[in-house]
Design an enzyme around this catalytic site. Structure first.
Site, short mmCIF file in Angstrom:
data_model
loop_
_atom_site.label_atom_id
_atom_site.label_comp_id
_atom_site.label_asym_id
_atom_site.label_seq_id
_atom_site.Cartn_x
_atom_site.Cartn_y
_atom_site.Cartn_z
N ASP A 35 7.92 3.40 31.08
CA ASP A 35 8.69 3.19 29.84
C ASP A 35 7.77 2.83 28.67
OD1 ASP A 35 10.94 3.74 31.20
OD2 ASP A 35 11.60 1.65 31.44
N LEU A 81 25.97 38.04 44.46
CA LEU A 81 25.78 38.48 45.84
C LEU A 81 27.08 38.99 46.44
CD1 LEU A 81 23.64 35.46 47.05
CD2 LEU A 81 22.84 37.80 46.73
N GLU A 110 18.55 31.35 53.27
CA GLU A 110 18.49 30.23 52.30
C GLU A 110 19.84 29.55 52.22
OE1 GLU A 110 17.32 31.81 48.52
OE2 GLU A 110 15.36 32.43 49.25
N LYS A 112 23.03 28.46 50.16
CA LYS A 112 23.71 28.92 48.95
C LYS A 112 24.16 27.66 48.21
CE LYS A 112 27.04 32.20 47.17
NZ LYS A 112 27.61 31.27 46.21
N ASP A 114 25.69 25.12 45.75
CA ASP A 114 26.98 25.19 45.06
C ASP A 114 26.83 24.49 43.71
OD1 ASP A 114 29.56 25.70 44.52
OD2 ASP A 114 30.40 24.21 45.88
N ARG A 133 24.41 32.44 33.26
CA ARG A 133 24.54 33.80 33.78
C ARG A 133 25.40 34.67 32.87
NH1 ARG A 133 26.62 34.30 39.70
NH2 ARG A 133 28.42 33.30 38.81
N TYR A 215 15.22 30.23 43.13
CA TYR A 215 15.18 31.07 44.33
C TYR A 215 14.76 32.51 44.11
CZ TYR A 215 19.97 31.17 42.53
OH TYR A 215 21.07 31.22 41.72
N LYS A 299 18.42 37.21 52.95
CA LYS A 299 17.73 38.14 52.06
C LYS A 299 16.67 38.92 52.83
CE LYS A 299 18.15 35.08 48.08
NZ LYS A 299 17.47 34.23 47.09
N LYS A 323 29.77 33.00 53.13
CA LYS A 323 30.52 31.89 52.51
C LYS A 323 31.20 31.08 53.60
CE LYS A 323 32.06 31.89 48.48
NZ LYS A 323 31.81 31.00 47.34
N CYS A 416 62.95 48.52 41.83
CA CYS A 416 62.50 47.39 41.02
C CYS A 416 63.66 46.39 40.94
CB CYS A 416 62.12 47.88 39.62
SG CYS A 416 61.83 46.55 38.46
N CYS A 419 64.88 46.29 36.98
CA CYS A 419 65.56 47.38 36.27
C CYS A 419 66.18 48.41 37.21
CB CYS A 419 64.61 48.07 35.30
SG CYS A 419 63.39 49.10 36.11
N CYS A 432 56.62 49.80 39.15
CA CYS A 432 57.90 50.18 38.55
C CYS A 432 57.54 51.21 37.48
CB CYS A 432 58.56 48.95 37.92
SG CYS A 432 59.89 49.42 36.80
N CYS A 437 61.17 48.82 31.37
CA CYS A 437 61.67 47.77 32.27
C CYS A 437 61.50 46.42 31.58
CB CYS A 437 60.87 47.80 33.57
SG CYS A 437 61.19 46.39 34.63
S1 IVH Z 1 20.13 35.05 45.07
C1 IVH Z 1 19.88 39.03 42.95
N1 IVH Z 1 19.94 32.75 46.31
O1 IVH Z 1 25.14 32.35 44.28
C2 IVH Z 1 19.94 37.77 43.72
N2 IVH Z 1 21.77 33.03 44.81
O2 IVH Z 1 26.79 35.35 43.80
C3 IVH Z 1 21.00 36.88 43.27
N3 IVH Z 1 23.20 31.06 44.58
O3 IVH Z 1 24.84 33.92 41.19
C4 IVH Z 1 21.14 35.54 43.74
N4 IVH Z 1 22.10 29.77 45.98
O4 IVH Z 1 24.29 31.46 41.34
C5 IVH Z 1 20.65 33.48 45.44
N5 IVH Z 1 19.61 30.77 47.45
C6 IVH Z 1 20.31 31.49 46.59
C7 IVH Z 1 21.47 30.97 45.95
C8 IVH Z 1 22.17 31.78 45.06
C9 IVH Z 1 23.13 29.85 45.15
C10 IVH Z 1 24.27 31.48 43.65
C11 IVH Z 1 23.79 32.18 42.42
C12 IVH Z 1 24.43 33.52 42.44
C13 IVH Z 1 25.56 33.33 43.40
C14 IVH Z 1 25.80 34.55 44.23
#
Ligand code: IVH
Length: 702
Positions: A35, A81, A110, A112, A114, A133, A215, A299, A323, A416, A419, A432, A437
């Site tokens: 600080d 994805l 990897e 995913k 959130d 994005r 990533y 991937k 997912k 319908c 109508c 319809c 309608c």
């Molecule tokens: S790769 C072209 N890797 O999930 C490659 N995406 O629809 C695109 N996400 O928009 C993404 N963890 O926001 C990738 N390890 C990971 C990820 C990741 C989260 C998200 C990202 C992307 C969505 C996929």
């Protein structure tokens, strides 16, 4: 030491301390010492504002100045994805990918994350932009806010030009702490992170300890990287936080271990046979992670194979998201009826015994169409499990117990319900066919007045229904013809000196100022929603007359040449613009006084020297950086944009480094315009310095 030297030293020290603390998780100095140095730098920068660099560690605390988030164009494609919801789908995707490529592949698994997707752009190692994005082509510039995230490097360890994709997220513990203090708490850490990134004051963003993992990396000058694990390793070396929880799979575990080690990465190694166990393991340990993940990503590791596999319009073919199943609940289907939308599409709706799911009360669930119902073999009275797909839209997952009344699978009515017209089937959906309608007419009216379209206050779905049922307003143009004073005898409208009526009249009057693009969306042409309208208008088709001309010429190609508009969409839009009912509506709205073209920016009216011409721009330019600026100049002079060169293209503006488009232009005999020539063209149409200097270059001519 003078103040400049001292500020440099302080910046260096603080950057090192921030990185050690936030990226490596090992503090180098006490909070007090940190600080003290921080305040010293802050003071020096406030006394000598010119020494404050964009990557100064003080930039992390944000500012109280409000900022909006200008739209900027991505220079990399920001795709999402493709998804799978079961591990068997993932495994068959892996098998199929190996088979299709016939190559010796390896895969990276990897988490995913959130969170909130972000693209970080670095020039010569300096963070220049952080962009959301958005729609994949254009996002919002949220740089000031992203700079407050301590683990985002403001300057990289090397002076490279790179774009990096990553996920901004909030750890569960931080979320709980912050959410407890809010009067309107957020449903989950993702929403809080997303809200934080969109704060107007970066000083407020700085109050929330967001994190990031990156990533994917995209280098302007390609480096000699051949696979994804090398990319991750390189990103780490440049100073980015990379999620250590990865798994890497080759033909044999030994080879995987070796290659992961060579890349200098942590993580688990295994053979292909280990993949199902790894997916199960990560699914099981998900709850113990300090942050939320909503799935896993598989991937292809080899970059050359990625190129071969390529992309669909929205997804890479070299990766897939698994997912996690959304939380589920059990309930009973009390009834199934149908809704008729503004396009005539008939959608079955399940009315269910009210139930709670992920924090909301659910009574109605869409069943999409007859095929969907057939697949579930769903009947009235069945007990079903329901979930929220993508955590938003409730869906019936499957039937758990059949009804005891003997009801069989629900069937779409023949007529319908509104109508009485006999329904027709197109593809998976029933429609319809009666344009008049009442359900369709009300739907069109409500859509026109709704948020995101004309946004006319006081004319919600309920009021529109009253107007229609009383016979006051039957069509959209009728809104501008009806004398709303007649409403004063209708229950609910007469009180308080007709305030409601005055409100509607005013809102309708004001709606005459609604921008053209909203008017266009409001008309409700299929496939011509906000995104498509923006793309088409940005490409230069920015007035009703230009669009009508396209439709009259049936010029589907002109629309499908626009990046982001596929040939099918282009055809549907043109068909919509050709329809008699749409034409009549357009003419009625024109008469009512609505905007029929994009408002031009202020500035000199330019000679429309490119009117009727289609231009493609490629390569890089000295005077137009980014090159969209060159396209803007073309559009301001009446030209339209195409993303690729075809025989119909009028000109290709070719900057340095132009590649395949240049070859195509030569092949098709399309006129190729250099930057110098272009400067002269636009210079002579507006008399700016560009034009003057062009003639100064050739004094002998005059
Ligand atoms: S790769 C072209 N890797 O999930 C490659 N995406 O629809 C695109 N996400 O928009 C993404 N963890 O926001 C990738 N390890 C990971 C990820 C990741 C989260 C998200 C990202 C992307 C969505 C996929």
């Amino acid at each position: 030491m003078d103040y400049i030297e001292r500020s440099k030293e302080l910046s260096r020290l603080l950057t090192e301390y921030q990185k050690a603390y936030y990226v490596q998780g090992r503090p180098l100095v006490s909070d007090l010492e940190y600080d003290r140095l921080f305040d010293e730098l802050l003071l020096l920068e406030s006394q000598h504002p010119d020494i404050r660099k964009p990557d100064s560690p003080t930039q992390r605390v944000g500012s109280d100045l409000t900022s909006d988030f200008p739209e900027v164009q991505h220079t990399i494609p920001v795709l999402s994805l493709d998804k799978a919801y079961s591990d068997s789908e993932i495994l068959s995707w892996i098998t199929k990918t190996i088979k299709n490529t016939g190559e010796n592949l390896s895969f990276v698994l990897e988490e995913k994350l959130d969170g909130f997707s972000i693209v970080l752009y670095y020039e010569k190692g300096l963070l220049t932009r952080a962009v959301t994005r958005g729609n994949g082509f254009v996002g919002n510039d949220v740089t000031a806010n992203v700079k407050t995230i301590y683990s985002v490097p403001l300057r990289l360890n090397e002076s490279v030009d790179i774009a990096v994709r990553g996920e901004v997220f909030l750890k569960k513990a931080e979320f709980e702490k912050i959410n407890a203090t809010l009067t309107e708490p957020y449903a989950n850490p993702r929403n809080l992170a997303a809200g934080t990134i969109r704060r107007n004051k970066s000083s407020e963003t700085a109050q929330v300890p967001l994190s990031i993992y990156v990533y994917e990396g995209f280098w302007t000058e390609p480096e000699n990287l051949t696979d994804h694990i090398q990319i991750l390793s390189r990103l780490k070396d440049l100073g980015f936080p990379v999620d250590p929880h990865i798994s890497y799979f080759c033909r044999t575990k030994d080879e995987a271990e070796l290659r992961l080690g060579q890349a200098g990465l942590e993580g688990e190694a295994g053979s292909f046979d280990d993949i199902p166990a790894a997916i199960a393991d990560r699914t099981g340990t998900r709850a113990s992670l300090p942050y939320e993940i909503d799935g896993l990503v598989v991937k292809v590791n080899e970059l050359a194979t990625r190129e071969d596999l390529g992309y669909t319009e929205h997804h890479p073919r070299w990766a897939i998201a698994y997912k996690f199943e959304a939380p589920q609940a059990q309930t009973q289907v009390l009834d199934i009826d149908v809704q008729v939308g503004r396009t005539g599409r008939v959608t079955p709706m399940a009315r269910i015994r009210e139930t709670q799911l992920s924090g909301s009360t659910i009574r109605n669930i869409t069943l999409h169409n007859q095929d969907y119902v057939n697949e579930l073999e769903l009947a009235i009275g069945d007990t079903v499990s329901i979930s929220k797909r993508g955590d938003v839209i409730p869906a019936v997952e499957n039937v758990i117990e059949k009804n005891e009344q003997g009801n069989t699978t629900w069937q779409m009515p023949e007529k319908c319900p509104v109508c009485g017209s006999v329904l027709v089937r197109r593809g998976a959906h029933h429609f319809c066919p009666n344009y008049d309608c009442p359900a369709q007419a009300k739907g069109r009216l409500a859509f026109f007045c709704g948020k995101g379209q004309m946004d006319i206050e006081g004319l919600g779905a309920r009021t529109v229904e009253i107007l229609y049922d009383k016979g006051f307003v039957k069509t959209i143009s009728g809104l501008y013809e009806f004398d709303f004073n007649n409403l004063r005898f209708v229950e609910g409208f007469g009180g308080t000196e007709g305030k409601k009526i005055e409100g509607i009249k005013l809102a309708l009057q004001q709606s005459l100022n609604t921008p053209f693009r909203n008017v266009l969306v409001s008309i409700g042409i299929p496939e011509f929603g906000k995104k498509a309208v923006d793309l088409v208008c940005d490409a230069g088709f920015d007035s009703m007359d230009k669009l009508i001309e396209l439709a009259d010429k049936n010029d589907i190609e002109a629309l499908s040449a626009i990046k982001g508009i596929g040939p099918k969409t282009a055809e549907i839009i043109i068909d919509g613009l050709k329809s008699d009912t749409v034409r009549k509506l357009i003419e009625d709205l024109r008469k009512a006084g609505l905007h029929m073209e994009d408002e031009k920016e202020d500035g000199p009216v330019l000679e429309q020297i490119f009117q009727g011409q289609s231009w493609c721009v490629t390569g890089s330019f000295e005077n137009f950086n980014p090159r969209t600026k060159a396209m803007d100049e073309i559009k301001r002079r009446g030209g339209t944009e195409v993303s690729g060169v075809s025989r119909k293209t009028t000109c290709l503006l070719a900057g340095s480094g132009a590649g395949s488009k240049l070859d195509k232009a030569r092949e098709f005999g399309v006129r190729i315009v250099t930057e110098d020539e272009f400067m002269k063209m636009i210079g002579s149409s507006d008399g700016t310095s560009a034009g003057q200097s062009a003639s100064e270059d050739q004094p002998g001519l005059f």
